[in-house]
Design an enzyme around this catalytic site. Structure first.
Site, PDB file in Angstrom:
ATOM      1  CG  ASP A  75       1.785  -9.268  -1.070  1.00 19.88           C
ATOM      2  OD1 ASP A  75       1.783  -8.026  -0.939  1.00 19.88           O
ATOM      3  OD2 ASP A  75       2.589  -9.883  -1.797  1.00 19.88           O
ATOM      4  CG  HIS A 112      -1.884   1.127   1.249  1.00 22.20           C
ATOM      5  ND1 HIS A 112      -3.126   1.062   0.683  1.00 22.20           N
ATOM      6  CD2 HIS A 112      -1.783   2.381   1.767  1.00 22.20           C
ATOM      7  CE1 HIS A 112      -3.763   2.204   0.842  1.00 22.20           C
ATOM      8  NE2 HIS A 112      -2.961   3.027   1.508  1.00 22.20           N
ATOM      9  CD  GLU A 134      -0.040   3.132   4.710  1.00 19.32           C
ATOM     10  OE1 GLU A 134       0.060   4.273   4.226  1.00 19.32           O
ATOM     11  OE2 GLU A 134      -1.029   2.765   5.379  1.00 19.32           O
TER      12      GLU A 134
END
Length: 502
Positions: free
Chosen positions: A440, A392, A449
């Site tokens: 994932d 992310h 993230e």
């Protein structure tokens, strides 16, 4: 950490897909010459949150002060100092650091509305180099917590840069100014209170921990006894609830500095033992530190652990690894303090725990992160054969292909099932869930993230536990650099009498 830098990057930055970004940041802050250009983005978005950024710099500086020999042994000493200076140069822009008195601090650059529908740092999916949406600055006139953390960051860095007298002085002067602002009576409202653009992301739950933390760093940076007098005033730990045995107060993080502050002040007692009038509070901090360390062990049942062995310091919420690494750093550091003081361990109730037990805990957590877990997955990008490939992160997921995608044009890369075209080598992601599960996926921001604060903690924890350049016994840490500005704790011995003549 170049992947998270903002501002004008050097041409040889080592990451070919990164370039200049955020060069208009702070253009709405008319009192800041040149704007708020530089610093670090927070995570997979492009907001600059100054509270966790400052903590990240404090953490890195602390690790350098204690372990400069290790950084030199692995060839990262100059690099880590450059990373710190990149952050502190920016933090000096967030307030009028040339003044002795200030009335505001800039708390962040960029905003993200919850479920917003207008272009901002969350609604858009753009590489930082391609940002074309408004990035307002946010100033606060009361910031006991943010001000305290910035003071700590600048003070700690001033010790790192003692070999650069002019820059070190600039840092200590800035630290004194912002510390004074943080402690100002009548301005004790937490910086995030009633600030929806901050509160949802980095809400501060207290400021007494930052008072303790910053006072300790200010004392070590300047030697001014007013700071240690305040840090050891019995009213401070009472207000901070430092000795109340509150479980979550034992977890070191960007929001809770108590465990770090207590260890930092225990250092003074363990190595210099100043005695009266500081001993009452210092022994309390030392005892609290020992108790905090006891809570790290599964056998005492303070925190839950996953079946695979990861400590759930944030009780199974997202981003668990940033808490794991920050507290692994403290565990390793306390073990080294004890070794340097020739202390083999401490008692958790009737149970004697050795320094090796504490290091084994820290190693187990770091090994888990690096692949010794049920999924056999490394949570550090580029380490091992199996690691996250769909972060992310806007910069990682969007190719540098000469196309400047619109705010929503980048969604095609956010939603792509393909692996990231740009590798965030060395970046630690948020981490698995309480069942050791991991998704994932770019939509899984709680797990996938990377954050600035998490990766600063990873660097500190890894350098603390590595054997490269490690001293033994009294040299397990650098005992003296931290105290280089601290005056003698006892009066100098009187001169000998003159020779007697009949």
């Amino acid at each position: 950490m170049i992947w998270i830098k903002s501002g004008r990057l050097p041409k040889n930055n080592g990451v070919p897909w990164r370039g200049n970004s955020g060069l208009s940041d702070g253009s709405d802050a008319k009192d800041v010459k040149g704007g708020l250009v530089g610093g670090y983005y927070d995570a997979g978005d492009n907001i600059k949150f100054h509270f966790p950024m400052a903590f990240s710099m404090t953490l890195l500086s602390w690790s350098v002060i204690e372990y400069s020999a290790k950084y030199k042994a692995v060839g990262e000493y100059d690099h880590v100092r450059e990373l710190i200076k990149w952050g502190t140069d920016y933090l000096l822009l967030t307030f009028n650091s040339s003044a002795s008195t200030i009335d505001k601090i800039y708390a962040q650059v960029g905003v993200a509305k919850i479920n917003g529908s207008r272009p901002d740092d969350h609604y858009c999916w753009n590489r930082p180099e391609d940002m074309a949406y408004p990035r307002p600055t946010l100033a606060v006139s009361s910031a006991p917590d943010l001000g305290g953390e910035i003071a700590a960051a600048l003070a700690a860095a001033s010790i790192v840069f003692r070999d650069n007298a002019a820059y070190s002085k600039k840092l200590t002067q800035g630290a004194a100014t912002v510390y004074k602002f943080a402690r100002q009576m009548g301005h004790r409202t937490p910086y995030s209170l009633r600030q929806p653009d901050i509160e949802y992301y980095y809400n501060s739950t207290s400021y007494w921990d930052e008072f303790m933390w910053s006072a300790a760093w200010m004392y070590y940076a300047t030697g001014n006894t007013s700071y240690i007098t305040f840090a050891t005033d019995p009213r401070l730990p009472k207000n901070a609830k430092a000795f109340y045995n509150i479980l979550d107060f034992s977890v070191f993080s960007w929001d809770n500095k108590l465990p770090g502050a207590q260890l930092l002040l225990s250092r003074l007692r363990m190595f210099l033992n100043p005695g009266y009038p500081y001993e009452e509070s210092l022994i309390g901090y030392h005892n609290a530190t020992s108790l905090n360390m006891c809570m790290y062990f599964p056998k005492f049942g303070a925190f839950n652990f996953t079946k695979g062995g990861m400590a759930l310091f944030n009780h199974g919420k997202g981003q668990p690894l940033q808490y794991v690494v920050a507290n692994s750093f403290l565990a390793s550091l306390y073990a080294d303090y004890m070794e340097a003081a020739n202390v083999p361990g401490w008692y958790c109730g009737p149970n004697f725990m050795s320094t090796n037990d504490l290091r084994a805990f820290a190693k187990s957590q770091l090994n888990y992160i690096l692949g010794d877990n049920p999924r056999k997955m490394s949570y550090v990008v580029g380490f091992g054969k199996k690691y996250p490939r769909h972060l992310h992160h806007r910069g990682a997921s969007t190719p540098k292909n000469g196309v400047k995608y619109s705010c929503t044009g980048g969604y095609k890369w956010r939603d792509s099932k393909k692996a990231d075209p740009n590798l965030l080598t060395g970046a630690m992601v948020g981490g698995p869930d309480k069942n050791d599960g991991f998704k994932d996926s770019r939509n899984s921001y709680g797990q996938n993230e990377p954050t600035l604060v998490g990766n600063a903690g990873l660097v500190a924890a890894l350098v603390a536990i590595t054997n490269s350049g490690r001293g033994v016994g009294v040299t397990a840490v650098d005992k003296n650099t931290m105290f280089s500005a601290v005056p003698p704790m006892f009066p100098a011995a009187p001169p000998p009498p003159s020779s007697w003549k009949p």
